[in-house]
Design a protein around this motif. Sequence first.
Motif, PDB file in Angstrom:
ATOM      1  N   ALA A  31      -4.617   8.738  -4.003  1.00  5.82           N
ATOM      2  CA  ALA A  31      -4.721   9.855  -3.061  1.00  5.82           C
ATOM      3  C   ALA A  31      -5.651   9.526  -1.898  1.00  5.82           C
ATOM      4  O   ALA A  31      -5.461  10.022  -0.781  1.00  5.82           O
ATOM      5  CB  ALA A  31      -5.221  11.093  -3.803  1.00  5.82           C
ATOM      6  N   PHE A  32      -6.661   8.676  -2.144  1.00  7.67           N
ATOM      7  CA  PHE A  32      -7.587   8.309  -1.065  1.00  7.67           C
ATOM      8  C   PHE A  32      -6.892   7.448  -0.021  1.00  7.67           C
ATOM      9  O   PHE A  32      -7.004   7.699   1.182  1.00  7.67           O
ATOM     10  CB  PHE A  32      -8.788   7.581  -1.658  1.00  7.67           C
ATOM     11  CG  PHE A  32      -9.779   7.112  -0.619  1.00  7.67           C
ATOM     12  CD1 PHE A  32     -10.696   7.992  -0.069  1.00  7.67           C
ATOM     13  CD2 PHE A  32      -9.780   5.790  -0.189  1.00  7.67           C
ATOM     14  CE1 PHE A  32     -11.609   7.560   0.885  1.00  7.67           C
ATOM     15  CE2 PHE A  32     -10.681   5.353   0.762  1.00  7.67           C
ATOM     16  CZ  PHE A  32     -11.604   6.244   1.307  1.00  7.67           C
ATOM     17  N   ALA A  33      -6.175   6.399  -0.471  1.00  6.87           N
ATOM     18  CA  ALA A  33      -5.484   5.510   0.471  1.00  6.87           C
ATOM     19  C   ALA A  33      -4.419   6.258   1.256  1.00  6.87           C
ATOM     20  O   ALA A  33      -4.115   5.905   2.406  1.00  6.87           O
ATOM     21  CB  ALA A  33      -4.860   4.343  -0.277  1.00  6.87           C
ATOM     22  N   ALA A  34      -3.845   7.298   0.653  1.00 10.27           N
ATOM     23  CA  ALA A  34      -2.788   8.060   1.322  1.00 10.27           C
ATOM     24  C   ALA A  34      -3.292   8.791   2.557  1.00 10.27           C
ATOM     25  O   ALA A  34      -2.504   9.148   3.444  1.00 10.27           O
ATOM     26  CB  ALA A  34      -2.174   9.063   0.349  1.00 10.27           C
ATOM     27  N   GLN A  35      -4.605   9.004   2.630  1.00  3.89           N
ATOM     28  CA  GLN A  35      -5.176   9.703   3.785  1.00  3.89           C
ATOM     29  C   GLN A  35      -5.468   8.768   4.950  1.00  3.89           C
ATOM     30  O   GLN A  35      -5.972   9.194   5.979  1.00  3.89           O
ATOM     31  CB  GLN A  35      -6.467  10.411   3.355  1.00  3.89           C
ATOM     32  CG  GLN A  35      -6.289  11.378   2.203  1.00  3.89           C
ATOM     33  CD  GLN A  35      -5.151  12.361   2.430  1.00  3.89           C
ATOM     34  OE1 GLN A  35      -5.063  12.981   3.497  1.00  3.89           O
ATOM     35  NE2 GLN A  35      -4.272  12.494   1.441  1.00  3.89           N
ATOM     36  N   HIS A  36      -5.141   7.484   4.792  1.00  5.68           N
ATOM     37  CA  HIS A  36      -5.372   6.503   5.855  1.00  5.68           C
ATOM     38  C   HIS A  36      -4.073   5.747   6.144  1.00  5.68           C
ATOM     39  O   HIS A  36      -3.989   4.535   5.933  1.00  5.68           O
ATOM     40  CB  HIS A  36      -6.481   5.523   5.456  1.00  5.68           C
ATOM     41  CG  HIS A  36      -7.781   6.189   5.152  1.00  5.68           C
ATOM     42  ND1 HIS A  36      -8.037   6.786   3.934  1.00  5.68           N
ATOM     43  CD2 HIS A  36      -8.894   6.382   5.913  1.00  5.68           C
ATOM     44  CE1 HIS A  36      -9.266   7.296   3.953  1.00  5.68           C
ATOM     45  NE2 HIS A  36      -9.800   7.070   5.140  1.00  5.68           N
ATOM     46  N   PRO A  37      -3.051   6.455   6.619  1.00  5.52           N
ATOM     47  CA  PRO A  37      -1.733   5.827   6.789  1.00  5.52           C
ATOM     48  C   PRO A  37      -1.700   4.716   7.812  1.00  5.52           C
ATOM     49  O   PRO A  37      -0.874   3.817   7.724  1.00  5.52           O
ATOM     50  CB  PRO A  37      -0.851   7.007   7.231  1.00  5.52           C
ATOM     51  CG  PRO A  37      -1.802   8.002   7.832  1.00  5.52           C
ATOM     52  CD  PRO A  37      -3.064   7.879   7.033  1.00  5.52           C
ATOM     53  N   SER A  38      -2.621   4.719   8.775  1.00 10.27           N
ATOM     54  CA  SER A  38      -2.567   3.698   9.826  1.00 10.27           C
ATOM     55  C   SER A  38      -2.986   2.330   9.320  1.00 10.27           C
ATOM     56  O   SER A  38      -2.757   1.319   9.970  1.00 10.27           O
ATOM     57  CB  SER A  38      -3.464   4.106  11.003  1.00 10.27           C
ATOM     58  OG  SER A  38      -4.820   4.205  10.570  1.00 10.27           O
ATOM     59  N   GLN A  54      -2.429   0.616   3.632  1.00 13.56           N
ATOM     60  CA  GLN A  54      -2.998   0.271   2.340  1.00 13.56           C
ATOM     61  C   GLN A  54      -1.983   0.522   1.222  1.00 13.56           C
ATOM     62  O   GLN A  54      -1.035   1.278   1.387  1.00 13.56           O
ATOM     63  CB  GLN A  54      -4.256   1.109   2.071  1.00 13.56           C
ATOM     64  CG  GLN A  54      -5.377   0.881   3.066  1.00 13.56           C
ATOM     65  CD  GLN A  54      -6.630   1.640   2.672  1.00 13.56           C
ATOM     66  OE1 GLN A  54      -7.140   1.492   1.576  1.00 13.56           O
ATOM     67  NE2 GLN A  54      -7.129   2.459   3.581  1.00 13.56           N
ATOM     68  N   ALA A  55      -2.222  -0.109   0.081  1.00 19.85           N
ATOM     69  CA  ALA A  55      -1.335   0.077  -1.073  1.00 19.85           C
ATOM     70  C   ALA A  55      -1.612   1.447  -1.679  1.00 19.85           C
ATOM     71  O   ALA A  55      -2.572   1.639  -2.425  1.00 19.85           O
ATOM     72  CB  ALA A  55      -1.569  -1.016  -2.102  1.00 19.85           C
ATOM     73  N   THR A  56      -0.778   2.409  -1.323  1.00 20.71           N
ATOM     74  CA  THR A  56      -0.953   3.778  -1.810  1.00 20.71           C
ATOM     75  C   THR A  56      -0.266   3.967  -3.154  1.00 20.71           C
ATOM     76  O   THR A  56      -0.749   4.691  -4.014  1.00 20.71           O
ATOM     77  CB  THR A  56      -0.387   4.776  -0.784  1.00 20.71           C
ATOM     78  OG1 THR A  56      -1.052   4.575   0.463  1.00 20.71           O
ATOM     79  CG2 THR A  56      -0.594   6.208  -1.247  1.00 20.71           C
ATOM     80  N   TRP A  72       4.449  -7.868 -13.625  1.00 19.03           N
ATOM     81  CA  TRP A  72       4.942  -7.832 -12.248  1.00 19.03           C
ATOM     82  C   TRP A  72       4.475  -6.540 -11.616  1.00 19.03           C
ATOM     83  O   TRP A  72       4.111  -5.591 -12.318  1.00 19.03           O
ATOM     84  CB  TRP A  72       6.465  -7.965 -12.174  1.00 19.03           C
ATOM     85  CG  TRP A  72       7.240  -6.860 -12.872  1.00 19.03           C
ATOM     86  CD1 TRP A  72       7.771  -6.896 -14.119  1.00 19.03           C
ATOM     87  CD2 TRP A  72       7.546  -5.568 -12.336  1.00 19.03           C
ATOM     88  NE1 TRP A  72       8.384  -5.711 -14.418  1.00 19.03           N
ATOM     89  CE2 TRP A  72       8.273  -4.873 -13.341  1.00 19.03           C
ATOM     90  CE3 TRP A  72       7.295  -4.924 -11.136  1.00 19.03           C
ATOM     91  CZ2 TRP A  72       8.741  -3.573 -13.170  1.00 19.03           C
ATOM     92  CZ3 TRP A  72       7.757  -3.624 -10.955  1.00 19.03           C
ATOM     93  CH2 TRP A  72       8.475  -2.953 -11.961  1.00 19.03           C
ATOM     94  N   SER A  73       4.466  -6.491 -10.301  1.00 18.53           N
ATOM     95  CA  SER A  73       4.033  -5.269  -9.623  1.00 18.53           C
ATOM     96  C   SER A  73       4.699  -5.141  -8.265  1.00 18.53           C
ATOM     97  O   SER A  73       5.106  -6.130  -7.647  1.00 18.53           O
ATOM     98  CB  SER A  73       2.503  -5.251  -9.460  1.00 18.53           C
ATOM     99  OG  SER A  73       2.079  -6.317  -8.635  1.00 18.53           O
ATOM    100  N   ILE A  74       4.812  -3.903  -7.839  1.00 20.63           N
ATOM    101  CA  ILE A  74       5.289  -3.557  -6.499  1.00 20.63           C
ATOM    102  C   ILE A  74       4.230  -2.664  -5.871  1.00 20.63           C
ATOM    103  O   ILE A  74       3.745  -1.727  -6.508  1.00 20.63           O
ATOM    104  CB  ILE A  74       6.635  -2.808  -6.544  1.00 20.63           C
ATOM    105  CG1 ILE A  74       7.742  -3.719  -7.087  1.00 20.63           C
ATOM    106  CG2 ILE A  74       7.029  -2.270  -5.172  1.00 20.63           C
ATOM    107  CD1 ILE A  74       9.081  -3.014  -7.280  1.00 20.63           C
ATOM    108  N   THR A  75       3.832  -2.960  -4.645  1.00 24.32           N
ATOM    109  CA  THR A  75       2.893  -2.102  -3.928  1.00 24.32           C
ATOM    110  C   THR A  75       3.583  -1.504  -2.715  1.00 24.32           C
ATOM    111  O   THR A  75       4.423  -2.159  -2.074  1.00 24.32           O
ATOM    112  CB  THR A  75       1.639  -2.874  -3.478  1.00 24.32           C
ATOM    113  OG1 THR A  75       2.020  -3.905  -2.552  1.00 24.32           O
ATOM    114  CG2 THR A  75       0.942  -3.497  -4.671  1.00 24.32           C
ATOM    115  N   VAL A  76       3.215  -0.271  -2.396  1.00 19.95           N
ATOM    116  CA  VAL A  76       3.896   0.481  -1.336  1.00 19.95           C
ATOM    117  C   VAL A  76       2.850   1.187  -0.488  1.00 19.95           C
ATOM    118  O   VAL A  76       1.904   1.778  -1.023  1.00 19.95           O
ATOM    119  CB  VAL A  76       4.874   1.515  -1.943  1.00 19.95           C
ATOM    120  CG1 VAL A  76       5.659   2.209  -0.850  1.00 19.95           C
ATOM    121  CG2 VAL A  76       5.816   0.840  -2.926  1.00 19.95           C
ATOM    122  N   SER A  77       3.015   1.155   0.826  1.00 12.82           N
ATOM    123  CA  SER A  77       2.068   1.803   1.738  1.00 12.82           C
ATOM    124  C   SER A  77       2.411   3.286   1.916  1.00 12.82           C
ATOM    125  O   SER A  77       3.477   3.745   1.490  1.00 12.82           O
ATOM    126  CB  SER A  77       2.072   1.070   3.090  1.00 12.82           C
ATOM    127  OG  SER A  77       3.308   1.255   3.750  1.00 12.82           O
TER     128      SER A  77
END
Length: 361
Positions: free
Chosen positions: A273-280, A283-285, A301-306
């Motif tokens: 939730a913290f990274a989601a507040q910095h969309p510019s 970051q891996a949200t 394995w992993s997938i990261t998404v902004s």
Amino acid sequence: MPWCTRREIREVSDQAQKIHDDIHRGHLLIHAHAHAGGTTVAVGTYLHRGGKSVYLHGENHLRQIADTFDSPAQALLAFEKVHAAERRPGQAPLTDTEREAIAARSVFDVTTAKSALVPAKPETVPIYLADAGDHDALLDTFLDAHREFEKWCTWSDDTTHAIHESQTLRIEHVHETSAYETAWTVAAYETPVSERMWVLTATGATPAPLLRDLLTHLADGEGWDTALGAPVNEKMVTAATQPLSSAGWKHTVDGRWIRWTSSDGNAGIQFDAFAAQHPSQNQATWTIWAGTSPDQGRPSWSITVSPQTPSSLLASLSEFLAHKTGTRQDQPRLRPAGSGGHRRPLRWPLTLTSNHGSGAT
């Protein structure tokens, strides 16, 4: 190497083994060699790792990379200046240790040839536990089916790019990565020259069917044009994870982290939730994983998404994770001739046959 500790001996021998394996497998092309100072020196170029050229010094378990160069021409020129008189083309002849290793291994090759190979039986498992499959073949099939994507390769063929005709969606696949390294990067842009809107990465062991679903969703053009700057809200999070909630995945909240975990505990999705507040900042949200959770170790394995990744894409991934199955292939086992039991195949590194050093190798 009497001046080395046991740990240092192992490290030197391990590096020498890796160089030997790279040459044997055709990953390191040797241009020339020479005998100098009672040992062998050589110059070659890696066909991966960015195509760097190297100067090798030593033999057997003492072989090491003594210098690196930006190009084969630069490496050969430097090698010629020092070893012009002794220089010979190609690889050096096998050493006594190398010949002994080949002879020792051939005994077990004969035993293996006489053994019955127990066929591996594919097992049906949840998609997040499935084998990685052939990522290169997956990308080739995708490009053949979707002509709106153009294929571009780097000069060394280490990386392939698939770029949409609009120039606003770009897919990068790095070949020959490890299971834990980033093998795929998907990035979306508002215009061909604008800042990146969102980015998604996947590691080398990500199951191919999951990646296939992801690429198909992108090719359908469903919502990769997310409005730049749109904040992530509760409605978007709920839409992205609804398939998991419906499938009974466990929902927990721990400070800034919101997690959905499969009933067997072998997979999960985490929202920051913290990274989601910095969309510019891209970051891996969102983090999707199988095996060990990221906060406890390294996942299988992993997938990261902004942040601004379309919720429809995340929902598609959630649906696939919650309901689809794949196959996992057990490793084939060898049954020795005349025996009802099984034995593990043996690997005989070059360093095991060396008589040098303190015996720690």
